[in-house]
Design a protein around this motif. Structure first.
Motif, short mmCIF file in Angstrom:
data_model
loop_
_atom_site.label_atom_id
_atom_site.label_comp_id
_atom_site.label_asym_id
_atom_site.label_seq_id
_atom_site.Cartn_x
_atom_site.Cartn_y
_atom_site.Cartn_z
N ALA A 1 8.56 4.68 -0.23
CA ALA A 1 7.55 3.77 0.47
C ALA A 1 7.99 3.33 1.74
O ALA A 1 7.06 3.43 2.89
N MET A 2 9.26 2.84 2.20
CA MET A 2 9.90 2.60 3.18
C MET A 2 9.56 3.68 4.30
O MET A 2 9.72 3.63 5.57
N MET A 3 9.90 4.87 3.79
CA MET A 3 9.86 6.25 4.83
C MET A 3 8.45 6.25 5.57
O MET A 3 8.25 6.35 6.92
N SER A 4 7.28 5.69 4.98
CA SER A 4 6.02 5.73 5.57
C SER A 4 5.62 4.28 6.06
O SER A 4 4.65 4.36 6.66
N ASP B 1 0.89 -1.24 0.00
CA ASP B 1 -0.11 0.02 0.01
C ASP B 1 0.78 1.25 0.04
O ASP B 1 0.48 2.02 -0.53
N ALA B 2 1.78 1.24 0.66
CA ALA B 2 2.92 2.30 0.89
C ALA B 2 3.68 2.84 -0.41
O ALA B 2 3.75 3.83 -0.83
N ILE B 3 3.87 1.51 -1.34
CA ILE B 3 4.33 1.82 -2.54
C ILE B 3 3.32 2.22 -3.55
O ILE B 3 3.58 3.54 -4.32
N ARG B 4 2.23 1.79 -3.56
CA ARG B 4 1.07 2.35 -4.50
C ARG B 4 0.77 4.05 -4.07
O ARG B 4 0.76 4.69 -4.89
N ASP B 5 0.96 4.23 -2.76
CA ASP B 5 0.81 5.76 -2.09
C ASP B 5 1.85 6.70 -2.89
O ASP B 5 1.36 7.73 -2.95
N GLU B 6 3.05 6.14 -3.33
CA GLU B 6 3.97 6.93 -3.79
C GLU B 6 4.00 6.88 -5.37
O GLU B 6 4.98 7.84 -5.80
N LEU B 7 3.23 6.39 -5.85
CA LEU B 7 3.21 6.12 -7.61
C LEU B 7 2.94 7.36 -8.07
O LEU B 7 3.50 7.63 -9.32
N ASP B 8 2.01 8.25 -7.60
CA ASP B 8 1.78 9.49 -8.26
C ASP B 8 2.71 10.91 -8.07
O ASP B 8 2.82 11.90 -8.51
N PHE B 9 3.70 10.50 -7.35
CA PHE B 9 4.66 11.49 -6.86
C PHE B 9 5.90 11.34 -7.93
O PHE B 9 6.66 10.54 -8.13
#
Length: 410
Positions: free
Chosen positions: A286-289, A50-58
């Motif tokens: 993603a690892m940061m979050s 989920d964290a990886i997906r959350d970063e996809l738009d940046f």
């Protein structure tokens, strides 16, 4: 065009040869049981996905990070190491800024970076057999000299400290400790680590590379402990290596890291900057979050799976009077089988004085006759043995071990 002497002198992997043969057999319709894998058949933790997906738009997820990795993530990793190992870097009698982290393209990259940063031509680096396949080749690539200390199944693959002492010389630059160990599937005891710490105090010129990539994959207590927990001052000459490949079941995402003295990390950063630049920005973000602590919950079924497969090996060996081969694996994904303790070895050995290493031949015969692929111990510095991976699904794994045990007993 001519290859360089560095590459010409590099050993070819026997494992790749056997895997190629396994692919051929599989394509020909033969049932193949591949017990070579060093990766889990599990998807990564859902929270991490989920964290990886959350970063996809940046946009920053697709651009370079700083060479050593994002600063906030490096701080998070240093804190994670302190928290999980129960240490405080300030206890090493250096201020908090004296330690740092470099994020690389996998723990393998981290280790090669470290060796490239600290090893000069002729320097000796002590490694423990059985050792991870790439250690000696990495050392030689840096023009260093690998010095091997042997262990055996009779001491559950724990290196005798007196043998390490004998191996240390004025030329010794570092010792590589891999606990939990690939390929043995064990970690060194608390008592051993305490004695090792005392030994290191006698040799202040020796650094330690502590390869802890399997730290969280321990499925029997007591959990792994380390020499620097006993003597925190040793942190000043220790470089800890870890990553997400095993604990996050993410071998393909290629994120590893090292934590150590800041001057060494700066040298590693300079080297990485020239050779590869930074690691994957998307995964770093993603690892940061992602909360690293969640991985312990994720690993519960993984550890159950590994325990179950370790039990299958024990019961199959017991039922076939092969308990001389048994020791208790406690961590990582592996078990080493000692062929010399099995009836089949007599078919290969000419006489009792024959010291030939038949590991490759035995593994080839096992593949050709059974369709079972295991890794010869030759690649790990351990004669007449082989590594069995515990990661296959239980039913298929049980079938494979049944075939192996039958082969060894005849």
């Amino acid at each position: 065009m001519e290859l360089s002497s560095r590459v010409k002198g590099m050993a070819e992997s026997v494992t790749l040869k056997l895997n190629s043969k396994a692919v051929e057999l599989s394509e020909a319709g033969v049932q193949v049981y591949n017990l070579t894998a060093g990766q889990l058949p599990f998807r990564p933790p859902q929270g991490f996905l989920d964290a990886i997906r959350d970063e996809l738009d940046f946009l920053k997820s697709y651009q370079y990070s700083p060479v050593a990795g994002f600063v906030d993530l490096r701080k998070k990793i240093v804190h994670h190491i302190e928290e999980t190992r129960g240490i405080n870097f300030s206890a090493a009698e250096l201020d908090g800024e004296a330690f740092d982290c470099v994020i690389s393209n996998g723990a393998k990259h981290s280790i090669s970076n470290i060796l490239g940063a600290i090893v000069d031509p002729g320097d000796e680096v002590i490694i423990i057999a059985p050792y991870w396949i790439s250690y000696p080749e990495m050392i030689k690539f840096c023009r260093g000299v690998p010095v091997i200390v042997q262990s055996s199944i009779f001491d559950v693959f724990t290196p005798p400290l007196q043998e390490i002492r004998k191996a240390i010389s004025e030329k010794t630059k570092a010792i590589i400790i891999n606990s939990p160990n690939n390929p043995a599937g064990v970690h060194y005891s608390n008592e051993w680590m305490s004695d090792f710490a005392d030994l290191l105090l006698e040799y202040p010129h020796v650094a330690v590379i502590s390869d802890e990539i399997y730290f969280e994959v321990c499925y029997y207590d007591p959990k792994p402990t380390y020499f620097y927990q006993k003597k925190p001052e040793l942190l000043k000459r220790t470089i800890i290596v870890d990553g997400i490949s095993k604990a996050f079941a993410s071998t393909g995402l290629r994120i590893g890291y090292c934590v150590g003295p800041k001057n060494i990390c700066k040298g590693i950063e300079n080297l990485q900057g020239q050779l590869t630049s930074s690691a994957n920005s998307l995964v770093q973000r993603a690892m940061m979050s992602y909360n690293f602590a969640n991985s312990s919950q994720f690993l519960i079924p993984v550890k159950d799976h590994l325990r179950d497969n370790a039990t299958i090996i024990r019961e199959k060996l017991k039922d076939n009077n092969l308990m001389k081969c048994w020791y208790q694996p406690t961590s990582a994904f592996y078990f080493m089988i000692d062929f010399t303790q099995t009836p089949v070895f007599k078919k290969y050995q000419i006489d009792k004085n024959d010291k030939t290493d038949y590991a490759v031949k035995i593994c080839e015969d096992m593949l050709n006759s059974l369709g079972v692929v295991i890794v010869p111990g030759t690649d790990f510095g351990m004669m007449n043995s082989a590594r069995i991976s515990l990661v296959l699904h239980k039913e298929v794994f049980s079938e494979a071990i049944t075939k192996i045990v039958h082969f060894l007993n005849h």
